[in-house]
Design a protein around this motif. Structure first.
Motif, PDB file in Angstrom:
ATOM      1  N   UNK A   1       0.829  -1.207   0.000  1.00  9.53           N
ATOM      2  CA  UNK A   1       0.000   0.000   0.000  1.00  9.53           C
ATOM      3  C   UNK A   1       0.865   1.259   0.000  1.00  9.53           C
ATOM      4  N   UNK A   2       1.967   1.254   0.746  1.00 11.26           N
ATOM      5  CA  UNK A   2       2.866   2.404   0.748  1.00 11.26           C
ATOM      6  C   UNK A   2       3.571   2.555  -0.600  1.00 11.26           C
ATOM      7  N   UNK A   3       3.840   1.443  -1.267  1.00 10.24           N
ATOM      8  CA  UNK A   3       4.382   1.507  -2.630  1.00 10.24           C
ATOM      9  C   UNK A   3       3.357   2.154  -3.555  1.00 10.24           C
ATOM     10  N   UNK A   4       2.116   1.728  -3.450  1.00 12.10           N
ATOM     11  CA  UNK A   4       1.028   2.271  -4.257  1.00 12.10           C
ATOM     12  C   UNK A   4       0.843   3.764  -3.972  1.00 12.10           C
TER      13      UNK A   4
ATOM     14  N   UNK B   1     -11.196  -5.066   7.848  1.00 13.06           N
ATOM     15  CA  UNK B   1     -10.316  -4.784   8.986  1.00 13.06           C
ATOM     16  C   UNK B   1      -8.923  -4.338   8.537  1.00 13.06           C
ATOM     17  N   UNK B   2      -8.473  -4.816   7.376  1.00 15.49           N
ATOM     18  CA  UNK B   2      -7.181  -4.334   6.881  1.00 15.49           C
ATOM     19  C   UNK B   2      -7.317  -2.902   6.384  1.00 15.49           C
ATOM     20  N   UNK B   3      -8.478  -2.587   5.818  1.00 15.24           N
ATOM     21  CA  UNK B   3      -8.766  -1.202   5.434  1.00 15.24           C
ATOM     22  C   UNK B   3      -8.700  -0.286   6.654  1.00 15.24           C
TER      23      UNK B   3
ATOM     24  N   UNK C   1      -7.047 -10.590   0.085  1.00 14.83           N
ATOM     25  CA  UNK C   1      -8.031  -9.768   0.796  1.00 14.83           C
ATOM     26  C   UNK C   1      -7.364  -8.656   1.606  1.00 14.83           C
ATOM     27  N   UNK C   2      -6.296  -8.993   2.310  1.00 11.39           N
ATOM     28  CA  UNK C   2      -5.622  -7.974   3.127  1.00 11.39           C
ATOM     29  C   UNK C   2      -4.980  -6.904   2.251  1.00 11.39           C
ATOM     30  N   UNK C   3      -4.431  -7.306   1.124  1.00 13.92           N
ATOM     31  CA  UNK C   3      -3.811  -6.338   0.223  1.00 13.92           C
ATOM     32  C   UNK C   3      -4.866  -5.412  -0.380  1.00 13.92           C
TER      33      UNK C   3
ATOM     34  N   UNK D   1      -7.314  -0.101  -0.729  1.00 16.68           N
ATOM     35  CA  UNK D   1      -8.545   0.698  -0.685  1.00 16.68           C
ATOM     36  C   UNK D   1      -8.390   1.894   0.249  1.00 16.68           C
ATOM     37  N   UNK D   2      -7.684   1.698   1.356  1.00 18.97           N
ATOM     38  CA  UNK D   2      -7.466   2.801   2.298  1.00 18.97           C
ATOM     39  C   UNK D   2      -6.674   3.924   1.629  1.00 18.97           C
ATOM     40  N   UNK D   3      -5.661   3.563   0.852  1.00 18.42           N
ATOM     41  CA  UNK D   3      -4.880   4.565   0.133  1.00 18.42           C
ATOM     42  C   UNK D   3      -5.740   5.256  -0.920  1.00 18.42           C
TER      43      UNK D   3
END
Length: 202
Positions: free
Chosen positions: A62-65, A114-116, A182-184, A189-191
């Motif tokens: 996510x930080x890469x994205x 929950x990962x979001x 799913x976690x990825x 999605x949060x980003x």
């Protein structure tokens, strides 16, 4: 590059070893949740300044994205995290694997959700401060609360490395790809939501 991966491996090993170790000791759901939250917070304080203390492939991706991590560092992080999770799984002899105790649809929805929430908590706190102690408190508390609320249904993975090691060694490897996906998705999605909010506010 590989120094960061090694640090992430050490941090992820500690997280999986303590968290899944508490499961193997048959502690209560509250104690297990607190163990995961506490070790995440401790690891962030100890190694955050060197690698960011992602200790989670979904978070690093996510930080890469988001544009905060290079492709080389992302690969180093993810490989280090998976190795750390695997080493912890071997050390614990596969104890504390992520277990499905709900429908497939619920599992997918819960792990994405929950990962979001976890990734959102990270993004919110790092926008407010770069101090590792408050970051550790917020992220560790989020992990503990989510683990307590959803652990009985999906194991509240939120982290491919947490599932990878224990599940591979315990013989439950079939669940690993689904949890990784799913976690990825949840973290990405949060980003994406963060970007939408920024665009709207501008």
């Amino acid at each position: 590059m590989w120094k960061r991966g090694t640090i992430e491996a050490i941090g992820t090993f500690a997280m999986v070893f303590v968290g899944c170790g508490s499961v193997s000791l048959e502690r209560s759901s509250l104690e297990v949740s607190l163990a995961f939250g506490a070790i995440v917070a401790i690891v962030i304080v100890i190694i955050g300044r060197w690698s960011g203390a992602h200790i989670n492939p979904a978070v690093s991706i996510a930080f890469y994205f988001r544009g905060d991590l290079s492709s080389k560092d992302t690969i180093s992080h993810v490989l280090g995290q998976l190795f750390g999770g695997l080493l912890a799984g071997v050390t614990l002899n596969g104890a504390g694997p992520t277990v499905k105790k709900t429908t497939w649809l619920n599992l997918i929805g819960i792990e994405i959700l929950i990962t979001f929430v976890l990734m959102a908590s990270i993004l919110i706190i790092i926008r407010k401060t770069q101090q590792w102690v408050p970051i550790a408190i917020v992220v560790g508390s989020t992990v503990a609360v989510l683990a307590y609320l959803f652990g009985a249904y999906t194991g509240a993975s939120m982290n491919p490395a947490r599932t990878f090691g224990p599940n591979l060694i315990s013989g439950d490897a079939g669940l690993i790809p689904l949890y990784f996906l799913c976690t990825t998705i949840g973290a990405l999605l949060a980003v994406k939501v963060e970007r939408l909010i920024q665009t709207t506010s501008e």
